[in-house]
Scaffold this motif. Sequence first.
Motif, PDB file in Angstrom:
ATOM      1  N   VAL A  96      -4.827   6.887   4.589  1.00  0.00           N
ATOM      2  CA  VAL A  96      -3.718   5.931   4.505  1.00  0.00           C
ATOM      3  C   VAL A  96      -3.899   4.820   5.535  1.00  0.00           C
ATOM      4  O   VAL A  96      -3.739   3.633   5.225  1.00  0.00           O
ATOM      5  CB  VAL A  96      -2.362   6.637   4.720  1.00  0.00           C
ATOM      6  N   THR A 120      -3.287  16.378  -2.540  1.00  0.00           N
ATOM      7  CA  THR A 120      -4.525  16.333  -1.762  1.00  0.00           C
ATOM      8  C   THR A 120      -4.561  17.428  -0.703  1.00  0.00           C
ATOM      9  O   THR A 120      -5.596  18.036  -0.448  1.00  0.00           O
ATOM     10  CB  THR A 120      -4.652  14.959  -1.054  1.00  0.00           C
ATOM     11  N   VAL A 121      -3.395  17.671  -0.112  1.00  0.00           N
ATOM     12  CA  VAL A 121      -3.332  18.614   1.005  1.00  0.00           C
ATOM     13  C   VAL A 121      -3.358  20.060   0.520  1.00  0.00           C
ATOM     14  O   VAL A 121      -3.980  20.919   1.143  1.00  0.00           O
ATOM     15  CB  VAL A 121      -2.046  18.351   1.826  1.00  0.00           C
ATOM     16  N   ILE A 167       1.892   5.222  -2.828  1.00  0.00           N
ATOM     17  CA  ILE A 167       1.526   6.613  -2.532  1.00  0.00           C
ATOM     18  C   ILE A 167       2.788   7.469  -2.479  1.00  0.00           C
ATOM     19  O   ILE A 167       3.663   7.241  -1.653  1.00  0.00           O
ATOM     20  CB  ILE A 167       0.774   6.707  -1.195  1.00  0.00           C
ATOM     21  N   VAL A 174      -5.720  13.067   5.217  1.00  0.00           N
ATOM     22  CA  VAL A 174      -4.945  12.237   4.291  1.00  0.00           C
ATOM     23  C   VAL A 174      -4.381  11.023   5.014  1.00  0.00           C
ATOM     24  O   VAL A 174      -4.449   9.893   4.519  1.00  0.00           O
ATOM     25  CB  VAL A 174      -3.795  13.054   3.660  1.00  0.00           C
ATOM     26  N   LEU A 175      -3.858  11.258   6.209  1.00  0.00           N
ATOM     27  CA  LEU A 175      -3.264  10.161   6.967  1.00  0.00           C
ATOM     28  C   LEU A 175      -4.320   9.152   7.398  1.00  0.00           C
ATOM     29  O   LEU A 175      -4.058   7.949   7.457  1.00  0.00           O
ATOM     30  CB  LEU A 175      -2.518  10.714   8.186  1.00  0.00           C
ATOM     31  N   ILE A 186      -3.562  17.650   6.645  1.00  0.00           N
ATOM     32  CA  ILE A 186      -2.740  16.445   6.629  1.00  0.00           C
ATOM     33  C   ILE A 186      -3.415  15.264   7.327  1.00  0.00           C
ATOM     34  O   ILE A 186      -3.252  14.104   6.921  1.00  0.00           O
ATOM     35  CB  ILE A 186      -1.345  16.718   7.264  1.00  0.00           C
ATOM     36  N   VAL A 244       0.835  -1.202   0.000  1.00  0.00           N
ATOM     37  CA  VAL A 244       0.000   0.000   0.000  1.00  0.00           C
ATOM     38  C   VAL A 244       0.873   1.257   0.000  1.00  0.00           C
ATOM     39  O   VAL A 244       0.678   2.173  -0.803  1.00  0.00           O
ATOM     40  CB  VAL A 244      -0.930   0.027   1.237  1.00  0.00           C
TER      41      VAL A 244
END
Lengths: 149, 149
Positions: free
Chosen positions: B112, A135-136, A127, B108-109, B105, A123
Motif C-alpha cells: 500500500v 491477501t493476509v 482497496i 500488505v501495508l 499484515i 489509491v
Amino acid sequence: MPTSSRFAIAVHMLTLMARTDEECIKSEDIARSVNTNAVVIRRLMCALSEAELLVSQTGPCGGSKLARAPQAITLLDIYRAVEGGSLFALHRQKPNRHCTVGRNIESVLEEVQAQMDEAVEGVLETITLEKVLQTVDPKASRRKRKTYA
Amino acid sequence: MPTSSRFAIAVHMLTLMARTDEECIKSEDIARSVNTNAVVIRRLMCALSEAELLVSQTGPCGGSKLARAPQAITLLDIYRAVEGGSLFALHRQKPNRHCTVGRNIESVLEEVQAQMDEAVEGVLETITLEKVLQTVDPKASRRKRKTYA
DNA sequence: CGATCTGTAACTATCGTAGTTACAGATCGA
DNA sequence: TCGATCTGTAACTACGATAGTTACAGATCG
C-alpha cells in the motif's frame, strides 16, 4: 504528515475483526496480535467507532466487531478515521509578506497538497478490507464469504 | 512520514533562486523571506546541493543559485532531496508472529505504501519550478524567459 | 452483586523538527 | 597577504507528537 503508525494498526485491528465477524474481539486480544498496549488499541477503537467502522460493547462478552461488511470498508475510510492531516507541513512561521515569493508561496503549496491528497485517496479508496483479508488470510476470507452470502 | 516543513521551505528557497538566476542569494536573505534562521536554510542548501539542484559558493559575493533551468527541476526532485521516508509508518514493534494476521499484515501495508508513494510522485513530477514561479511571480517569470531563451 | 469489558484521564519516555550560538574553512578584494 | 564575508557543520535547547503505562469510572451481563 505525522509519523504515526495509527493507520497501520487500525488496518491490522479491522482485519482481525473481518476474520471473525459477528464475534466480538477484546482490546487485550487485539493488543497481543499487534504487540502493543491495550489502551492504544482502545484509543483507536474510539476513532474507528466514531467513523462508524466498528461497534463496541462494554461488559463481559464485550469487545468490538465490524459495523458493516469488509467489502464495504475501504482503506480510505480507515485513513480518514485515524489519520488527520496532510502529507507535508507548510511553513511554521508565516513567510515574509514584504517579499513577493513569501506572500504567494503558501497558496501554491496548498494547491500541491490538495493534488497529493487526491492522488493518495484515489489509491486508498480502491482497496477494501476484504481484499486485505484475502491477501493476509485467504482461508478465513473464503470461510467468511459464506457468512455474508 | 515526518511532520516537517522542509519540502515547503525548499520549494520557497528554490523559487527565490529561480527569480534571480545567475545571481547568488545569501542564506541570510533567504532566511528573511522564509522567516526563519539562516542555519535552517543552510542545512537545506546542503541537501539540495547534494541532489545537484543548486550550487553554492563560499566567500564574499558567495551564496547559492540554481544548478539548472527551473523548467528542468520538478517538485519531485525537491521532495526526494529533502524529504526522506514514506507517507505513513508501519508498526513500531513487530506484530505477533504467532498470529496469521500479525505475520502477514506488514507486507500488505508495504505494498500500500508503494502505491501511495507512486501516486504522489506522479503528481509531483508534473509540476516544475518554472510553473511555481509563474504562479507566485508572473512578472519575474516573463523576465526570466528571455534569459534562458 | 461481582466480574468483565470499554472509555478516558494523567503521566512519562522518546523522537523528530527546527531554532540558536559558535566556529572552522573557503573565497574574494584591497 | 590580510581581513571581511560567505558556507558548512557541530552542539545544544525547546517544543510537539506519538505511544506506552497505570489507574479508575461507568456500562453490561450472568
